[in-house]
Design a protein around this motif. Structure first.
Motif, PDB file in Angstrom:
ATOM      1  N   TRP A 103     -51.644  -7.785-124.978  1.00 38.88           N
ATOM      2  CA  TRP A 103     -51.285  -8.333-126.288  1.00 38.88           C
ATOM      3  C   TRP A 103     -52.528  -8.724-127.079  1.00 38.88           C
ATOM      4  N   LEU A 104     -53.533  -9.251-126.401  1.00 42.43           N
ATOM      5  CA  LEU A 104     -54.747  -9.664-127.100  1.00 42.43           C
ATOM      6  C   LEU A 104     -55.463  -8.476-127.728  1.00 42.43           C
ATOM      7  N   ALA A 105     -55.441  -7.329-127.074  1.00 37.90           N
ATOM      8  CA  ALA A 105     -56.142  -6.151-127.584  1.00 37.90           C
ATOM      9  C   ALA A 105     -55.542  -5.637-128.890  1.00 37.90           C
ATOM     10  N   VAL A 106     -54.277  -5.887-129.144  1.00 40.24           N
ATOM     11  CA  VAL A 106     -53.642  -5.390-130.373  1.00 40.24           C
ATOM     12  C   VAL A 106     -53.409  -6.523-131.369  1.00 40.24           C
ATOM     13  N   THR A 107     -54.104  -7.646-131.194  1.00 34.74           N
ATOM     14  CA  THR A 107     -53.936  -8.797-132.081  1.00 34.74           C
ATOM     15  C   THR A 107     -55.164  -8.947-132.962  1.00 34.74           C
ATOM     16  N   HIS A 108     -54.960  -8.866-134.261  1.00 41.77           N
ATOM     17  CA  HIS A 108     -56.038  -9.039-135.235  1.00 41.77           C
ATOM     18  C   HIS A 108     -56.164 -10.515-135.594  1.00 41.77           C
ATOM     19  N   LYS A 109     -57.350 -10.901-136.079  1.00 43.14           N
ATOM     20  CA  LYS A 109     -57.578 -12.313-136.395  1.00 43.14           C
ATOM     21  C   LYS A 109     -56.759 -12.796-137.584  1.00 43.14           C
ATOM     22  N   SER A 110     -56.178 -11.881-138.356  1.00 45.49           N
ATOM     23  CA  SER A 110     -55.332 -12.295-139.476  1.00 45.49           C
ATOM     24  C   SER A 110     -53.951 -12.738-139.022  1.00 45.49           C
ATOM     25  N   PHE A 111     -53.581 -12.441-137.785  1.00 46.33           N
ATOM     26  CA  PHE A 111     -52.253 -12.803-137.279  1.00 46.33           C
ATOM     27  C   PHE A 111     -52.240 -14.260-136.822  1.00 46.33           C
ATOM     28  N   ASP A 112     -51.349 -15.037-137.371  1.00 42.55           N
ATOM     29  CA  ASP A 112     -51.167 -16.445-136.992  1.00 42.55           C
ATOM     30  C   ASP A 112     -52.468 -17.226-137.121  1.00 42.55           C
ATOM     31  N   GLN A 113     -53.267 -16.882-138.115  1.00 43.81           N
ATOM     32  CA  GLN A 113     -54.534 -17.573-138.374  1.00 43.81           C
ATOM     33  C   GLN A 113     -55.468 -17.558-137.156  1.00 43.81           C
ATOM     34  N   GLY A 114     -55.305 -16.569-136.291  1.00 43.40           N
ATOM     35  CA  GLY A 114     -56.161 -16.460-135.117  1.00 43.40           C
ATOM     36  C   GLY A 114     -55.897 -17.488-134.040  1.00 43.40           C
ATOM     37  N   ARG A 115     -54.786 -18.211-134.120  1.00 47.25           N
ATOM     38  CA  ARG A 115     -54.524 -19.295-133.162  1.00 47.25           C
ATOM     39  C   ARG A 115     -54.077 -18.789-131.800  1.00 47.25           C
ATOM     40  N   ARG A 116     -53.678 -17.540-131.709  1.00 45.89           N
ATOM     41  CA  ARG A 116     -53.280 -16.980-130.415  1.00 45.89           C
ATOM     42  C   ARG A 116     -54.362 -16.074-129.833  1.00 45.89           C
ATOM     43  N   GLY A 117     -55.560 -16.149-130.378  1.00 46.80           N
ATOM     44  CA  GLY A 117     -56.630 -15.280-129.933  1.00 46.80           C
ATOM     45  C   GLY A 117     -56.636 -13.976-130.722  1.00 46.80           C
TER      46      GLY A 117
END
Length: 251
Positions: A103-117
């Motif tokens: 999940w972290l590999a497909v998560t951009h910093k714009s998602f949820d203000q980066g609070r989930r990594g």
């Protein structure tokens, strides 16, 4: 007589106990807290599924000029994510990484203000891996046309058959092997955009929101995660068999 000898050691023992009391209290408190929080940590949901409670502000400060720009839905289905990994990495590709890392590999910093990594550091590692493999791919070819140029001072350089392909880098670079357009086409083919966790600036205009850069970053982050999880040998094989081989078909 023996009682007097014992009395001489009482002040020293009292001083030692006073010095150790804060440490003992801290140790007892930490042990009790860890034992009390252990069952809670086991039952708590993974970080990718929700925002950590400690990172939530008492009041929302995220305001948008248009309410439509705030509406964006991302994938929360693990089966859909595993399907993408299997298409990109081949059969069993979804088992190459642990759940949180997938999940972290497909998560951009714009998602949820980066609070989930987010995947910035993984993407940097993946970029270095991809550039290295692209360079190795170029120098493994026979000497390309135009790679050798005549010296203007008529000097004769040292020549060796194993060094001749190095001059290929003067006419072809890693971007020619795996440019951002080619990588985006591959990512679109395997469905990375469907599982990408990000928040576009303009949901109605993904191109203007930089979708190409974000999608390519997710692919690079996956390669970076494989490099860190399994090492450079496995990552090299994945790049050659699952990236370069498919890019050749796209061309």
């Amino acid at each position: 007589m023996s009682l007097r000898r014992c009395r001489a050691h009482f002040p020293r023992a009292r001083h030692t106990i006073r010095a150790l009391t804060p440490s003992l209290r801290t140790y007892a408190t930490e042990s009790t807290t860890e034992s009390a929080q252990a069952p809670l940590q086991e039952s708590s949901p993974p970080r990718w599924s929700q925002t950590p409670a400690g990172m939530k502000a008492p009041m929302q400060l995220d305001f948008a000029k248009s309410f439509k720009n705030k509406i964006w839905k991302v994938n929360n289905d693990p089966a859909k994510l595993d399907n993408m990994y299997n298409r990109l990495l081949g059969p069993g590709g979804s088992k190459m990484l642990p759940e949180e890392l997938k999940w972290l590999a497909v998560t951009h910093k714009s998602f949820d203000q980066g609070r989930r990594g987010f995947n910035d550091k993984l993407a940097l590692m993946g970029r270095l891996t991809l550039v290295m493999e692209a360079t190795k791919e170029i120098v493994s070819k026979p000497p390309l046309r135009g790679s050798r140029q005549a010296d203007e001072f008529d000097r004769a350089p040292f020549e060796h058959e194993q060094l001749a392909p190095v001059d290929n880098l003067s006419v072809e670079g890693p971007k020619d092997v795996v440019g951002k357009e080619k990588l985006y086409a591959l990512a679109s083919d395997v469905g990375v955009l469907a599982v990408l966790r990000w928040k576009p600036r303009l949901p109605e205009n993904l191109k203007s929101s930089g979708v190409e850069v974000v999608v390519n970053g997710a692919v690079l982050a996956i390669l970076g995660a494989i490099t860190l999880q399994h090492g450079s040998v496995v990552a090299s094989r994945v790049v050659r068999e699952r990236i370069f081989a498919r890019l050749a078909k796209i061309d």
